[in-house]
Enzyme design. Structure first.
Site, PDB file in Angstrom:
ATOM      1  CG  ASP A 384      -1.989  -1.005   1.216  1.00 29.24           C
ATOM      2  OD1 ASP A 384      -2.226  -1.569   0.139  1.00 29.24           O
ATOM      3  OD2 ASP A 384      -2.599  -1.260   2.274  1.00 29.24           O
TER       4      ASP A 384
HETATM    5  P1  NAP Z   1       0.894  -4.076   3.087  1.00 28.55           P
HETATM    6  O1  NAP Z   1       0.180  -3.121   2.205  1.00 28.55           O
HETATM    7  O2  NAP Z   1       0.127  -4.737   4.144  1.00 28.55           O
HETATM    8  O3  NAP Z   1       1.585  -5.171   2.128  1.00 28.55           O
HETATM    9  C1  NAP Z   1       2.387  -6.165   2.661  1.00 28.55           C
HETATM   10  C2  NAP Z   1       2.850  -7.052   1.524  1.00 28.55           C
HETATM   11  O4  NAP Z   1       3.844  -7.903   2.063  1.00 28.55           O
HETATM   12  C3  NAP Z   1       1.761  -7.937   0.952  1.00 28.55           C
HETATM   13  O5  NAP Z   1       1.389  -7.486  -0.323  1.00 28.55           O
HETATM   14  C4  NAP Z   1       2.382  -9.359   0.933  1.00 28.55           C
HETATM   15  O6  NAP Z   1       2.312  -9.879  -0.389  1.00 28.55           O
HETATM   16  C5  NAP Z   1       3.840  -9.100   1.338  1.00 28.55           C
HETATM   17  N1  NAP Z   1       4.347 -10.133   2.242  1.00 28.55           N
HETATM   18  C6  NAP Z   1       3.743 -10.698   3.315  1.00 28.55           C
HETATM   19  N2  NAP Z   1       4.521 -11.605   3.896  1.00 28.55           N
HETATM   20  C7  NAP Z   1       5.686 -11.617   3.182  1.00 28.55           C
HETATM   21  C8  NAP Z   1       6.889 -12.349   3.285  1.00 28.55           C
HETATM   22  N3  NAP Z   1       7.086 -13.279   4.242  1.00 28.55           N
HETATM   23  N4  NAP Z   1       7.868 -12.102   2.376  1.00 28.55           N
HETATM   24  C9  NAP Z   1       7.690 -11.195   1.397  1.00 28.55           C
HETATM   25  N5  NAP Z   1       6.559 -10.470   1.248  1.00 28.55           N
HETATM   26  C10 NAP Z   1       5.560 -10.682   2.136  1.00 28.55           C
HETATM   27  O7  NAP Z   1       2.153  -3.380   3.787  1.00 28.55           O
HETATM   28  P2  NAP Z   1       2.673  -1.869   3.775  1.00 28.55           P
HETATM   29  O8  NAP Z   1       3.012  -1.430   2.395  1.00 28.55           O
HETATM   30  O9  NAP Z   1       3.711  -1.826   4.823  1.00 28.55           O
HETATM   31  O10 NAP Z   1       1.427  -1.005   4.190  1.00 28.55           O
HETATM   32  C11 NAP Z   1       0.950  -0.959   5.492  1.00 28.55           C
HETATM   33  C12 NAP Z   1      -0.554  -0.959   5.460  1.00 28.55           C
HETATM   34  O11 NAP Z   1      -1.002  -1.268   6.761  1.00 28.55           O
HETATM   35  C13 NAP Z   1      -1.137   0.388   5.091  1.00 28.55           C
HETATM   36  O12 NAP Z   1      -2.326   0.215   4.372  1.00 28.55           O
HETATM   37  C14 NAP Z   1      -1.407   1.010   6.465  1.00 28.55           C
HETATM   38  O13 NAP Z   1      -2.403   2.011   6.434  1.00 28.55           O
HETATM   39  C15 NAP Z   1      -1.860  -0.226   7.225  1.00 28.55           C
HETATM   40  N6  NAP Z   1      -1.672  -0.154   8.660  1.00 28.55           N
HETATM   41  C16 NAP Z   1      -0.585   0.480   9.163  1.00 28.55           C
HETATM   42  C17 NAP Z   1      -0.409   0.560  10.522  1.00 28.55           C
HETATM   43  C18 NAP Z   1       0.750   1.354  11.074  1.00 28.55           C
HETATM   44  O14 NAP Z   1       0.601   2.012  12.081  1.00 28.55           O
HETATM   45  N7  NAP Z   1       1.907   1.268  10.433  1.00 28.55           N
HETATM   46  C19 NAP Z   1      -1.317  -0.090  11.386  1.00 28.55           C
HETATM   47  C20 NAP Z   1      -2.414  -0.794  10.849  1.00 28.55           C
HETATM   48  C21 NAP Z   1      -2.568  -0.799   9.477  1.00 28.55           C
HETATM   49  P3  NAP Z   1       2.379 -11.475  -0.608  1.00 28.55           P
HETATM   50  O15 NAP Z   1       1.250 -12.055   0.180  1.00 28.55           O
HETATM   51  O16 NAP Z   1       2.242 -11.652  -2.072  1.00 28.55           O
HETATM   52  O17 NAP Z   1       3.697 -11.920  -0.098  1.00 28.55           O
END
Ligand code: NAP
Length: 457
Positions: A384
């Site tokens: 994201d």
């Molecule tokens: P993300 O959008 O959740 O994407 C994580 C990606 O990691 C997934 O597409 C997944 O694809 C891949 N993944 C998972 N396990 C893996 C592994 N073992 N090895 C390699 N890839 C792996 O992560 P982000 O870009 O960090 O975004 C964070 C999101 O979480 C945002 O939408 C944010 O608003 C939300 N959020 C953030 C917080 C905060 O405070 N930081 C709290 C709650 C929610 P595959 O399954 O294809 O591997």
């Protein structure tokens, strides 16, 4: 004042100072660990001091509570880092439940004999506490995927919420005017429990960090109000610190997502029309050796970690690859998005654990202007936070959220296991761009293999 009371006041003073110093320490990664230790020491001092409270005559229930609380708290603290947000949400729920129960007990014991100021504080404590209990439980359920993460809407939701809010606040005011009318008090409590649920269900899981820190703020304000009711200074100070720091954190996160707090909280209340960009083409898979050559001959490499790095525990392998590239004279930078991962500062904590120097970490605003001159952007399990739809598609669910603009780099390599979506559940057009190569596999395995492959180039 008796000796016990002197001791109590002294420990409360020490605890309050430690809370302030702890919070100050948490404002910088270098001092964060020390800050945590200070805050924990402050809490220990407050608990020990309270044990000498002159009103305590029987320690049996306290001992039972201590054993029960510790036997639940210790295993709860052992959850993996990736489950920390839902664990924190549960802590908020427990804290708020304690504040609400103390408030209800005070009302049951003293009734309308409490003065008008205490009645107001008690009402606020119970109302904020009750809505935080259910709101935090829903947030935990969404984060644990026990409930669907996307906004939950139904027809007439806005009217229902407004009516509920009016009845809740109306009961609160009516009860303050006539504290003997217990019915209004309990109607307010019931409405607050339902309002907590209504507040969180229409909020998408991607906005959950903001909601969590806002609920944290409510729990803090509720504790501060408890302090006024009980005449307890340390509760007033700790609750106010918690309440306002949580509120400031919510605002900072909203700024990081380019959203207003009302948009996050009430955006979901209306039927917002969202539309994903239709992606065409296919993802281009790249091989390990290809990526190793790109990295070995780059001038600047930027690592962009995300939630996948946390699940894979790939931070040490990432640091190792970074070291090898730096030894070759390549400039290596780590780009940190404020909401990457699942909690604020998630990536900072992981990279600090792997001894990545703080000077190598770049915030989104610092790194984006450098993207065009970056040879390879390596996206490690982020999705994201690098989704260009947030910037390019005003109808996207995450429209307006600032991103790390890896798509502007000369080459992008995405490390992920497969075609899994990000937290928002959206498709990411970045993965379909010609500039992007997909290196499939667990991030830790891929990075470990890359270390070996680069050494052979
Ligand atoms: P993300 O959008 O959740 O994407 C994580 C990606 O990691 C997934 O597409 C997944 O694809 C891949 N993944 C998972 N396990 C893996 C592994 N073992 N090895 C390699 N890839 C792996 O992560 P982000 O870009 O960090 O975004 C964070 C999101 O979480 C945002 O939408 C944010 O608003 C939300 N959020 C953030 C917080 C905060 O405070 N930081 C709290 C709650 C929610 P595959 O399954 O294809 O591997």
């Amino acid at each position: 004042m008796s000796h016990a009371q002197y001791f109590l006041e002294a420990t409360y003073l020490i605890a309050s100072c430690l809370f302030v110093l702890g919070l100050k320490g948490l404002s910088h990664p270098d001092t964060a660990r020390r800050g945590m230790i200070m805050a924990a020491a402050g809490m220990a001092a407050a608990v020990i001091g309270t044990l000498f409270h002159p009103d305590i005559h029987n320690y049996l229930y306290i001992a039972i509570g201590l054993i029960l609380g510790s036997s639940i708290g210790i295993p709860m603290a052992m959850v993996p880092m990736t489950a920390m947000p839902q664990r924190t949400a549960l802590s908020h729920a427990f804290g708020a439940l304690a504040a609400s129960m103390v408030g209800i007990a005070e009302y049951v014991i003293h009734g309308s004999k409490l003065g008008p100021v205490k009645v107001g504080a008690l009402g606020l404590e119970v109302m904020l506490g009750s809505l935080t209990v259910t709101g935090s439980l829903i947030a935990a359920a969404k984060l644990q995927e026990l409930m669907r993460g996307t906004p939950i809407m139904f027809k007439g939701q806005q009217i229902f919420n407004l009516a509920l809010f009016i009845v809740m606040v109306g009961s609160f005011v009516t009860w303050i005017i006539n504290p003997a009318g217990a019915t209004f008090f309990y109607v307010m409590v019931g409405c607050a429990f339902v309002f907590g649920i209504m507040l969180v269900i229409p909020i998408g899981a991607a906005d959950m960090p903001v909601v969590m820190s806002l609920l944290n703020s409510y729990a803090g304000l509720s504790s501060a109000a408890t302090g006024f009711v009980l005449g307890n200074n340390v509760l007033i100070i700790a609750g106010t610190l918690d309440g306002f720091s949580g509120f400031i954190l919510s605002i900072l996160m909203c700024r990081a997502m380019n959203r207003s707090i009302t948009n996050v909280l009430f955006g979901g209340f209306g039927a917002a029309v969202t539309q994903e960009t239709a992606v065409t083409g296919s993802m281009r898979e790249v091989g390990l050796d290809d990526v190793a050559v790109q990295l070995a001959y780059a001038n600047q490499v930027v690592f962009v970690p995300g939630y996948g790095m946390a699940t894979a525990q790939a931070q040490h392998a990432c640091r190792e690859l970074g070291n090898i590239l730096e030894e070759r004279g390549i400039s290596v930078k780590y780009a940190i998005h404020p909401v990457a991962g699942r909690m604020p500062g998630h990536m900072n904590v992981l990279l600090a654990e792997a001894n990545v120097p703080y000077s190598s970490l770049y915030e989104m605003e610092q790194i984006n202007p450098e993207m065009q001159s970056t040879d390879v952007a390596v996206v490690i399990g982020a999705n994201d936070v690098v989704n260009p739809d947030a910037r390019d598609n005003p109808k996207s669910l995450i429209a307006g959220m600032p991103i790390i603009e890896v798509d502007k780099a000369k080459s992008v390599v995405v490390l992920k296991r497969g075609k899994g979506k990000g937290f928002s559940g959206l498709e990411n057009p970045l993965f379909f761009k010609p500039v992007t190569g997909m290196l499939y596999g667990d991030a830790k395995t891929s990075l470990t293999n890359l270390v070996q492959a680069v050494q052979k180039v």
